[in-house]
Design a protein around this motif. Structure first.
Motif, PDB file in Angstrom:
ATOM      1  N   HIS A   1       0.837  -1.203   0.000  1.00 25.36           N
ATOM      2  CA  HIS A   1       0.000   0.000   0.000  1.00 25.36           C
ATOM      3  C   HIS A   1       0.872   1.254   0.000  1.00 25.36           C
ATOM      4  CE1 HIS A   1      -3.973  -1.922   0.684  1.00 25.36           C
ATOM      5  NE2 HIS A   1      -3.153  -2.925   0.917  1.00 25.36           N
ATOM      6  N   THR A   2       0.301   2.344  -0.498  1.00 24.00           N
ATOM      7  CA  THR A   2       1.037   3.604  -0.440  1.00 24.00           C
ATOM      8  C   THR A   2       1.014   4.127   1.000  1.00 24.00           C
ATOM      9  OG1 THR A   2      -0.913   4.921  -0.887  1.00 24.00           O
ATOM     10  CG2 THR A   2       0.386   4.287  -2.776  1.00 24.00           C
ATOM     11  N   ASN A   3       1.839   5.096   1.263  1.00 26.26           N
ATOM     12  CA  ASN A   3       1.791   5.744   2.575  1.00 26.26           C
ATOM     13  C   ASN A   3       1.903   7.245   2.341  1.00 26.26           C
ATOM     14  OD1 ASN A   3       4.691   6.853   3.305  1.00 26.26           O
ATOM     15  ND2 ASN A   3       5.021   4.861   2.311  1.00 26.26           N
ATOM     16  N   ILE A   4       1.317   7.996   3.260  1.00 27.66           N
ATOM     17  CA  ILE A   4       1.419   9.460   3.191  1.00 27.66           C
ATOM     18  C   ILE A   4       2.199   9.917   4.413  1.00 27.66           C
ATOM     19  CG2 ILE A   4       0.116  11.644   3.251  1.00 27.66           C
ATOM     20  CD1 ILE A   4      -0.109  10.059   0.560  1.00 27.66           C
ATOM     21  N   ALA A   5       3.271  10.665   4.164  1.00 27.78           N
ATOM     22  CA  ALA A   5       4.102  11.120   5.283  1.00 27.78           C
ATOM     23  C   ALA A   5       3.387  12.229   6.049  1.00 27.78           C
ATOM     24  CB  ALA A   5       5.440  11.612   4.759  1.00 27.78           C
ATOM     25  N   LEU A   6       3.388  12.103   7.365  1.00 31.04           N
ATOM     26  CA  LEU A   6       2.855  13.163   8.237  1.00 31.04           C
ATOM     27  C   LEU A   6       4.022  14.027   8.713  1.00 31.04           C
ATOM     28  CD1 LEU A   6       0.303  11.005  10.278  1.00 31.04           C
ATOM     29  CD2 LEU A   6       0.025  12.046   8.018  1.00 31.04           C
ATOM     30  N   ILE A   7       5.173  13.395   8.869  1.00 31.49           N
ATOM     31  CA  ILE A   7       6.450  14.121   8.993  1.00 31.49           C
ATOM     32  C   ILE A   7       7.200  13.761   7.722  1.00 31.49           C
ATOM     33  CG2 ILE A   7       8.637  14.379  10.272  1.00 31.49           C
ATOM     34  CD1 ILE A   7       6.217  15.244  11.951  1.00 31.49           C
ATOM     35  N   LYS A   8       7.509  14.750   6.921  1.00 37.65           N
ATOM     36  CA  LYS A   8       7.999  14.486   5.569  1.00 37.65           C
ATOM     37  C   LYS A   8       9.482  14.138   5.510  1.00 37.65           C
ATOM     38  CE  LYS A   8       4.019  15.878   3.846  1.00 37.65           C
ATOM     39  NZ  LYS A   8       3.044  14.876   3.379  1.00 37.65           N
ATOM     40  N   TYR A   9       9.778  13.328   4.507  1.00 36.44           N
ATOM     41  CA  TYR A   9      11.163  13.082   4.073  1.00 36.44           C
ATOM     42  C   TYR A   9      11.390  14.038   2.914  1.00 36.44           C
ATOM     43  CZ  TYR A   9      13.769  10.523   0.321  1.00 36.44           C
ATOM     44  OH  TYR A   9      14.563  10.155  -0.730  1.00 36.44           O
ATOM     45  N   TRP A  10      12.332  14.921   3.056  1.00 32.73           N
ATOM     46  CA  TRP A  10      12.580  15.876   1.960  1.00 32.73           C
ATOM     47  C   TRP A  10      14.071  16.178   1.911  1.00 32.73           C
ATOM     48  CZ3 TRP A  10       9.975  16.565  -2.178  1.00 32.73           C
ATOM     49  CH2 TRP A  10      10.158  17.691  -2.981  1.00 32.73           C
TER      50      TRP A  10
ATOM     51  N   LEU B   1      19.942   7.662   1.687  1.00 35.37           N
ATOM     52  CA  LEU B   1      19.922   7.953   3.122  1.00 35.37           C
ATOM     53  C   LEU B   1      19.327   9.345   3.293  1.00 35.37           C
ATOM     54  CD1 LEU B   1      23.422   6.560   4.179  1.00 35.37           C
ATOM     55  CD2 LEU B   1      21.177   5.470   4.337  1.00 35.37           C
ATOM     56  N   PRO B   2      18.296   9.468   4.115  1.00 35.68           N
ATOM     57  CA  PRO B   2      17.607  10.762   4.221  1.00 35.68           C
ATOM     58  C   PRO B   2      18.308  11.712   5.174  1.00 35.68           C
ATOM     59  CG  PRO B   2      16.582   9.181   5.669  1.00 35.68           C
ATOM     60  CD  PRO B   2      17.702   8.439   4.987  1.00 35.68           C
ATOM     61  N   MET B   3      18.035  12.978   5.007  1.00 32.28           N
ATOM     62  CA  MET B   3      18.570  13.998   5.917  1.00 32.28           C
ATOM     63  C   MET B   3      17.872  13.916   7.271  1.00 32.28           C
ATOM     64  SD  MET B   3      20.894  16.057   4.756  1.00 32.28           S
ATOM     65  CE  MET B   3      21.459  17.072   3.397  1.00 32.28           C
ATOM     66  N   ASN B   4      16.571  13.573   7.247  1.00 31.14           N
ATOM     67  CA  ASN B   4      15.833  13.525   8.516  1.00 31.14           C
ATOM     68  C   ASN B   4      14.956  12.278   8.568  1.00 31.14           C
ATOM     69  OD1 ASN B   4      14.146  15.229   6.492  1.00 31.14           O
ATOM     70  ND2 ASN B   4      12.640  14.689   8.040  1.00 31.14           N
ATOM     71  N   SER B   5      14.617  11.864   9.769  1.00 32.96           N
ATOM     72  CA  SER B   5      13.683  10.747   9.944  1.00 32.96           C
ATOM     73  C   SER B   5      12.286  11.254   9.599  1.00 32.96           C
ATOM     74  CB  SER B   5      13.717  10.269  11.392  1.00 32.96           C
ATOM     75  OG  SER B   5      15.009   9.812  11.728  1.00 32.96           O
ATOM     76  N   SER B   6      11.416  10.333   9.194  1.00 32.02           N
ATOM     77  CA  SER B   6      10.052  10.731   8.806  1.00 32.02           C
ATOM     78  C   SER B   6       9.044   9.742   9.395  1.00 32.02           C
ATOM     79  CB  SER B   6       9.953  10.777   7.275  1.00 32.02           C
ATOM     80  OG  SER B   6      10.376   9.552   6.708  1.00 32.02           O
ATOM     81  N   LEU B   7       7.771  10.087   9.270  1.00 33.74           N
ATOM     82  CA  LEU B   7       6.727   9.225   9.854  1.00 33.74           C
ATOM     83  C   LEU B   7       5.477   9.295   8.979  1.00 33.74           C
ATOM     84  CD1 LEU B   7       5.962   9.024  13.644  1.00 33.74           C
ATOM     85  CD2 LEU B   7       4.096   8.963  11.987  1.00 33.74           C
ATOM     86  N   SER B   8       4.889   8.127   8.714  1.00 40.38           N
ATOM     87  CA  SER B   8       3.770   8.103   7.758  1.00 40.38           C
ATOM     88  C   SER B   8       2.588   7.294   8.256  1.00 40.38           C
ATOM     89  CB  SER B   8       4.262   7.495   6.450  1.00 40.38           C
ATOM     90  OG  SER B   8       4.695   6.173   6.698  1.00 40.38           O
ATOM     91  N   LEU B   9       1.514   7.416   7.487  1.00 38.72           N
ATOM     92  CA  LEU B   9       0.322   6.596   7.691  1.00 38.72           C
ATOM     93  C   LEU B   9       0.113   5.801   6.398  1.00 38.72           C
ATOM     94  CD1 LEU B   9      -2.118   6.100   9.622  1.00 38.72           C
ATOM     95  CD2 LEU B   9      -3.362   7.808   8.279  1.00 38.72           C
ATOM     96  N   THR B  10       0.025   4.481   6.525  1.00 36.30           N
ATOM     97  CA  THR B  10      -0.211   3.641   5.347  1.00 36.30           C
ATOM     98  C   THR B  10      -1.692   3.715   4.982  1.00 36.30           C
ATOM     99  OG1 THR B  10       1.583   2.197   6.048  1.00 36.30           O
ATOM    100  CG2 THR B  10       0.047   1.272   4.456  1.00 36.30           C
TER     101      THR B  10
ATOM    102  N   TYR C   1      16.579  25.398   4.260  1.00 36.87           N
ATOM    103  CA  TYR C   1      16.725  23.957   4.479  1.00 36.87           C
ATOM    104  C   TYR C   1      17.252  23.583   5.876  1.00 36.87           C
ATOM    105  CZ  TYR C   1      16.944  19.070   3.572  1.00 36.87           C
ATOM    106  OH  TYR C   1      16.725  17.723   3.684  1.00 36.87           O
ATOM    107  N   PRO C   2      18.276  24.272   6.392  1.00 37.97           N
ATOM    108  CA  PRO C   2      18.756  23.901   7.741  1.00 37.97           C
ATOM    109  C   PRO C   2      17.643  24.047   8.791  1.00 37.97           C
ATOM    110  CG  PRO C   2      20.357  25.309   6.633  1.00 37.97           C
ATOM    111  CD  PRO C   2      19.131  25.306   5.773  1.00 37.97           C
ATOM    112  N   ALA C   3      16.803  25.077   8.640  1.00 38.92           N
ATOM    113  CA  ALA C   3      15.705  25.266   9.600  1.00 38.92           C
ATOM    114  C   ALA C   3      14.699  24.122   9.486  1.00 38.92           C
ATOM    115  CB  ALA C   3      15.012  26.601   9.341  1.00 38.92           C
ATOM    116  N   TRP C   4      14.492  23.649   8.249  1.00 36.19           N
ATOM    117  CA  TRP C   4      13.583  22.508   8.039  1.00 36.19           C
ATOM    118  C   TRP C   4      14.066  21.284   8.830  1.00 36.19           C
ATOM    119  CZ3 TRP C   4       9.471  19.789   6.942  1.00 36.19           C
ATOM    120  CH2 TRP C   4       9.609  18.439   6.625  1.00 36.19           C
ATOM    121  N   ILE C   5      15.344  21.002   8.740  1.00 39.01           N
ATOM    122  CA  ILE C   5      15.896  19.811   9.387  1.00 39.01           C
ATOM    123  C   ILE C   5      15.700  19.885  10.910  1.00 39.01           C
ATOM    124  CG2 ILE C   5      18.074  18.577   9.887  1.00 39.01           C
ATOM    125  CD1 ILE C   5      16.893  17.958   7.194  1.00 39.01           C
ATOM    126  N   THR C   6      16.077  21.023  11.490  1.00 37.92           N
ATOM    127  CA  THR C   6      15.944  21.170  12.953  1.00 37.92           C
ATOM    128  C   THR C   6      14.485  21.001  13.350  1.00 37.92           C
ATOM    129  OG1 THR C   6      17.457  22.991  12.559  1.00 37.92           O
ATOM    130  CG2 THR C   6      16.727  22.696  14.817  1.00 37.92           C
TER     131      THR C   6
END
Ligand code: ADP
Ligand code: DP6
Length: 332
Positions: A11-20, A29-38, A205-210
């Motif tokens: 199934h697809t998933n939609i990120a609630l905390i995005k990987y960008w 390898l992502p810059m930040n951890s992310s979290l999704s709902l399948t 971008y740095p502010a996004w990561i923090t």
């Protein structure tokens, strides 16, 4: 040697905390951890056949033979398994997307999770789900999370071995998602290119990561406490911050369309009227609304006042990947 077959649904998933953004583009390898709902409503079914009589890989998507530039991506992905498990032979990959392809509705997530699952089954590799998620990751980052159902974290990890998916919660509470399809045509700028440009050029971008790391920690707490309002507020804020990074890129870009903004305004007005509904958007103009499952049907009626009913898709929470039998495949 005979043919070996594996069939898998993801199934697809939609990120609630995005990987960008990636810190390693080869290893994904992502810059930040992310979290999704399948999501239950959208998925990919993929059949992999290892055929010793064939010398080159072939790839069919929705019954159409794909051009070499698409097949190359499949070959590169299967090569990871061929190298690590000394697999021989070419593959035929047949896939059906029950989701619009390349439209910002996460087809690449379900696609590579299904492909990883089908290879695992066809070659009898018995790879356990966490390790399998690291393989899915190498096809498309968001595919890491589609191995599992419910709320899933993709931990950024320290290396390729531990940048994997971790199931957080089965989301078996009052949760649903409405997908408002604003435009399901193939987008002009892929997520891959969009995030690369953002990392390279956006001063935000740095502010996004923090901020994403902080949002993630707070969201995990909200999930643990089943605090829907907090979950929704963080979801909406995090998605908006991701889109803000794109406006800071050089050249600036945005995936939004006028109707995306119309949808955002409508959701905000519904919220003012007491409904718990929150927006998130990905690399495309489509709007996803995180809401209470018990309020979904009412929200659909409200949205129908402004959008065509075919544009509004209701989804339950989706499950983990699963193997399909040949009979299920033929019945599709
Ligand atoms: P989306 O928002 O749909 O995930 P992306 O641009 O991130 O869009 O990814 C779309 C790409 O994923 C396609 O161009 C194709 O290369 C790949 N893809 C989509 N569906 C499949 C599939 N079923 N099997 C293999 N690859 C797929
Ligand atoms: C905005 O996973 O499609 O949907 O790793 O380059 O294949 P690649 O990118 P992809 O990007 C997804 C971006 C996003 C946010 C998310 O799903 O976390």
């Amino acid at each position: 040697m005979s043919k070996q077959i594996g069939i898998c649904r993801a199934h697809t998933n939609i990120a609630l905390i995005k990987y960008w953004g990636k810190r390693d583009e080869v290893l994904f390898l992502p810059m930040n951890s992310s979290l999704s709902l399948t999501l239950a409503a959208f998925y990919t079914d993929t059949k992999v056949t290892f055929d010793p009589s064939q010398t080159i890989d072939s790839f069919f998507l929705n019954n159409k033979k794909q051009a070499p530039q698409e097949t190359i991506k499949i070959t590169a992905f299967i090569d990871l398994f061929r190298q690590n498990y000394s697999l021989k032979g070419a593959v035929k990959v047949e896939s059906h997307n029950h989701v619009p392809t390349a439209a910002g509705l996460a087809s690449s997530a379900s696609a590579f999770a299904a492909l990883a699952g089908a290879v695992n089954q066809a070659a009898h590799l018995n790879i356990e789900p966490t390790l399998l998620s690291t393989y899915a990751r190498r096809g498309s980052g968001s595919a890491t999370r589609s191995i599992f159902g419910g709320f899933v974290e993709w931990q950024k990890g320290t290396s390729s071995a531990d940048s994997c998916a971790v199931p957080i919660d089965d989301a078996d509470w009052d949760i649903g998602m409405i997908i408002l399809a604003i435009n399901t045509q193939k987008k002009e700028l892929s997520s891959r290119a969009g995030m690369k440009l953002t990392v390279a050029t956006s001063p935000f971008y740095p502010a996004w990561i923090t901020s994403a790391e902080k949002d993630l920690a707070e969201m995990k707490q909200a999930i643990q406490q089943q605090d829907f309002q907090k979950l929704g507020e963080i979801t909406e804020a995090n998605g908006m911050k991701m889109h803000a990074t794109m406006l800071g890129a050089n050249p600036p870009f945005s995936y939004w369309e006028p109707d995306s903004i119309r949808a955002i305004k409508k959701v905000k007005s519904l919220r003012k009227n007491g409904f718990m509904c929150y927006i998130t958007m990905d690399a495309g103009p489509n709007v996803k609304i995180l809401c209470k499952h018990s309020e979904m049907k009412f929200l659909k009626k409200e949205l129908e006042k402004e959008f065509a009913s075919e544009q509004i898709i209701l989804s339950d929470v989706g499950p983990a990947i699963r193997s399909l039998s040949e009979k299920e495949w033929l019945d599709l």
